[in-house]
Design an enzyme around this catalytic site. Structure first.
Site, PDB file in Angstrom:
ATOM      1  N   TYR A 442       0.642  -1.242  -0.075  1.00 47.98           N
ATOM      2  CA  TYR A 442      -0.165   0.114   0.049  1.00 47.98           C
ATOM      3  C   TYR A 442       0.874   1.211  -0.160  1.00 47.98           C
ATOM      4  O   TYR A 442       1.730   1.391   0.181  1.00 47.98           O
ATOM      5  CB  TYR A 442      -1.042   0.068   1.018  1.00 47.98           C
ATOM      6  CG  TYR A 442      -0.574  -0.200   2.561  1.00 47.98           C
ATOM      7  CD1 TYR A 442      -1.514   0.036   3.494  1.00 47.98           C
ATOM      8  CD2 TYR A 442       0.656   0.165   2.973  1.00 47.98           C
ATOM      9  CE1 TYR A 442      -1.227  -0.069   5.107  1.00 47.98           C
ATOM     10  CE2 TYR A 442       1.071   0.200   4.299  1.00 47.98           C
ATOM     11  CZ  TYR A 442      -0.055   0.280   5.476  1.00 47.98           C
ATOM     12  OH  TYR A 442       0.443   0.210   6.647  1.00 47.98           O
ATOM     13  N   GLU A 443       0.321   2.383  -0.276  1.00 48.53           N
ATOM     14  CA  GLU A 443       1.003   3.756  -0.425  1.00 48.53           C
ATOM     15  C   GLU A 443       1.705   3.622  -1.737  1.00 48.53           C
ATOM     16  O   GLU A 443       2.628   4.389  -1.813  1.00 48.53           O
ATOM     17  CB  GLU A 443       1.633   4.228   0.672  1.00 48.53           C
ATOM     18  CG  GLU A 443       0.786   4.410   1.844  1.00 48.53           C
ATOM     19  CD  GLU A 443      -0.354   5.165   1.853  1.00 48.53           C
ATOM     20  OE1 GLU A 443      -0.754   6.075   0.923  1.00 48.53           O
ATOM     21  OE2 GLU A 443      -1.525   4.784   2.528  1.00 48.53           O
ATOM     22  N   GLY A 444       1.242   2.770  -2.640  1.00 43.96           N
ATOM     23  CA  GLY A 444       2.140   2.860  -3.880  1.00 43.96           C
ATOM     24  C   GLY A 444       3.056   1.566  -3.806  1.00 43.96           C
ATOM     25  O   GLY A 444       4.021   1.579  -2.756  1.00 43.96           O
ATOM     26  N   GLN A 449       7.142   2.720  -6.667  1.00 41.65           N
ATOM     27  CA  GLN A 449       8.336   3.463  -5.850  1.00 41.65           C
ATOM     28  C   GLN A 449       9.470   3.531  -6.543  1.00 41.65           C
ATOM     29  O   GLN A 449      10.279   4.498  -6.771  1.00 41.65           O
ATOM     30  CB  GLN A 449       8.864   2.917  -4.462  1.00 41.65           C
ATOM     31  CG  GLN A 449       7.188   3.219  -3.520  1.00 41.65           C
ATOM     32  CD  GLN A 449       6.489   4.106  -3.591  1.00 41.65           C
ATOM     33  OE1 GLN A 449       7.384   5.210  -3.315  1.00 41.65           O
ATOM     34  NE2 GLN A 449       5.148   4.200  -3.206  1.00 41.65           N
TER      35      GLN A 449
END
Length: 596
Positions: A442-444, A449
């Site tokens: 999650y969060e990319g 990234q």
């Protein structure tokens, strides 16, 4: 049966002996009065709160999870979560690094980051409730209207209200350009927002009296894609002009995800059925404002895995010292016992030292990153602010992806140390593994990234940001190059720095011919850069430890041993990664899709 002791000594070592944070912070007008005693005292109390109040809730939250009342759409957090949050608010912890203008204590981000590492070791699921509020606070602080700041920031600062980020929708994950949530302008300047969001961490709960949702949506005339996204603040309860709570807004939880980990945090499916919101920032430029929160969240996820790495390591060490199993190959090490403790076995030590090296290297990186953020926010020198902003932008994907990859490796190793007991719930180790695995997604995702690092942060500016970090490495190498005792650390650091430069140029040239070459190399490339960053900080820590090796303090002896392990056993991974990155696109794409 799990245990946790806040790593205050190592935090103090990094802050005061390696990075000299007090001297750095005193150069900032905002923090001119800061001192080491204040920092240490705050973190000592923060460590007590994490270990004594939050940590006992970790397994409770995992086993109970959250409960949704489908009639009222209200969510109840696990036993003890609400009471712990009340203590958190009463202790003033939410306000630690917030702006005094809105009731904050104005302490450095560096201090808050260390506090949050300890909270994440104690319970990642619990910590996500207040943690996301910081991102919402930062986004509104940077892009909110004066009225939004007046209404929301004091309550977010105090912790009376919490915040969320509502991005993802059922048909789109990372590709936010596909989102469909609509925002219809109303005559009074507000907007009626309709749509559905999923995977919203802390999206609904009973810890705070109001939840401030930051929601991405499209205006009626918005262009297609990511250029047509706007950001809105949509509170659970509408806020009156005097700051009091009004009627219930039409945003509610329709379901909770059944996840492999972080069960104690409510990962909610949120429905907006004509909810009222106000625009944050400019129309169709919502991603710019939301990236403030997204970048804070990405750094926060790295710290989540750092916290899990530390607590898993502590428990694995305690077990390895106590568990008797077989004899050392070189002969009994505990002849008075029926078998030797497993910590005598080389591979057990390798697993423990891997976790330790990743925890201590990650701690140095995250504290340094927080210090750069403090300087970016508060320096009166424009060039310093620019340089620090560039460095933070460069390392943000590394903090998120490298630390979460390492957290998965470390927690898996630590579970392995326990053998069969590792996958038994009562020991707590399997929870650390399950929680850590989520952080890579999650969060990319970590692939996203990696693409961000190589494509946007390195190649897009012809390596300008990377060169700024490379300059730090080069200066250290030149400074310590004549120190014979430092050669075992400086030489591999310098060698890797040169290889990263060559690899970057090679990938850049390939990408000019075919942009897919970036996708083929990005994950390997990020991990190589992660090791470059870690090698730099491990060399700096080794320098301090060498200088104090004769002090009689075993802390420095352990630090040196861990540094030597990192350079001997972990850094060599980069050779295979570089070779893989150079293999390029062809091995990935030459198979016809039909053959998969």
């Amino acid at each position: 049966m799990a245990q946790y002791t806040p790593p205050l000594r190592d935090m103090q070592f990094v802050m005061h002996e390696v990075l000299n944070v007090v001297d750095e912070l005193k150069q900032l007008p905002k923090h001119a009065d800061i001192d080491a005693d204040t920092i240490n005292a705050v973190l000592e109390e923060g460590g007590k709160f994490a270990a004594e109040v939050v940590f006992p809730l970790n397994q409770v939250g995992d086993q109970e999870g959250c409960t949704l009342d489908r009639q009222t759409h209200e969510v109840k957090a696990p036993t003890g979560f609400k009471e712990a949050y009340k203590q958190y608010v009463e202790g003033g912890w939410p306000a630690l690094s917030c702006d005094p203008e809105y009731g904050g204590q104005g302490l450095p981000v560096t201090v808050n980051q260390c506090f949050y590492e300890m909270l994440n070791s104690a319970s990642q699921a619990w910590t996500m409730y207040p943690g996301l509020s910081h991102g919402a606070y930062e986004a509104l602080h940077a892009h909110g209207t004066p009225e939004q700041k007046r209404l929301y920031l004091p309550k977010l600062t105090s912790g009376e209200w919490t915040g969320t980020m509502c991005l993802t929708e059922p048909h789109c994950g990372t590709d936010l350009g596909l989102l469909r949530t609509k925002a219809e302008p109303l005559p009074d300047g507000t907007y009626r927002i309709t749509g559905q969001k999923i995977f919203i961490s802390a999206g609904e709960h009973d810890l705070a009296e109001n939840i401030v949702h930051l929601v991405l949506a499209r205006l009626p005339d918005a262009p297609a894609g990511s250029k047509g996204i706007s950001l809105f603040v949509v509170p659970k309860y509408l806020v009156n002009a005097d700051g009091s709570l009004g009627e219930r807004n039409k945003i509610y939880c329709a379901g909770l995800e059944h996840k492999m980990g972080i069960h104690g945090n409510a990962t909610a499916q949120m429905v907006l059925d004509g909810a009222i919101g106000t625009l944050v920032g400019e129309p169709n430029r919502g991603l710019q404002a939301m990236f403030v929160m997204m970048n804070a969240a990405r750094l926060g996820v790295g710290v989540q895995s750092l916290g899990l790495t530390e607590v898993a390591y502590q428990n694995a060490v305690a077990y390895a010292k106590d568990r008797l199993q077989m004899r050392a190959l070189s002969g009994p090490k505990a002849p008075d016992k029926p078998a030797d403790p497993i910590i005598v076995h080389p591979d057990v030590r390798k697993m423990l030292l891997t976790a330790r090296a990743y925890a201590e290297g990650g701690r140095a990186l995250t504290i340094w990153t927080a210090l750069q953020i403090d300087k970016e926010l508060s320096s009166d020198d424009e060039q310093v602010r620019k340089d620090c902003a560039d460095l933070v932008a460069l390392v943000t994907p590394i903090v998120k992806a490298f630390l979460t990859d390492n957290g998965w490796i470390a927690t898996s190793h630590c579970l392995q140390v326990f053998g069969g007991h590792g996958y038994i719930r009562e020991w707590g180790m399997e929870q650390f593994v399950r929680d850590a695995r989520i952080n890579m997604i999650y969060e990319g995702t970590n692939t996203v990234q990696s693409l961000d690092l190589l494509g946007r942060k390195v190649l897009a500016d012809n390596g300008a940001k990377l060169k700024k970090f490379g300059k730090l490495v080069q200066e250290f190498v030149e400074e310590e190059g004549v120190n014979e005792a430092m050669q075992e650390f400086v030489n591999p650091l310098a060698d890797l720095g040169e290889k990263v430069t060559k690899l970057t140029m090679e990938i850049g040239m390939k990408a000019m011919g075919n942009p897919d070459e970036v996708g083929a190399a990005a994950v390997d490339y990020l991990r190589v850069c992660g090791h470059l960053v870690f090698a730099y900080f491990w060399a700096r820590m080794a320098k301090v430890a060498l200088a104090k090796a004769d002090s009689g303090d075993p802390f420095y002896k352990a630090k040196l041993a861990t540094a030597r392990f990192y350079f001997a056993k972990l850094l060599p991974e980069t050779a295979a990664l570089i070779r893989s990155a150079r293999a390029g696109l062809k091995p990935l794409m030459e198979m016809d899709e039909a053959l998969f």
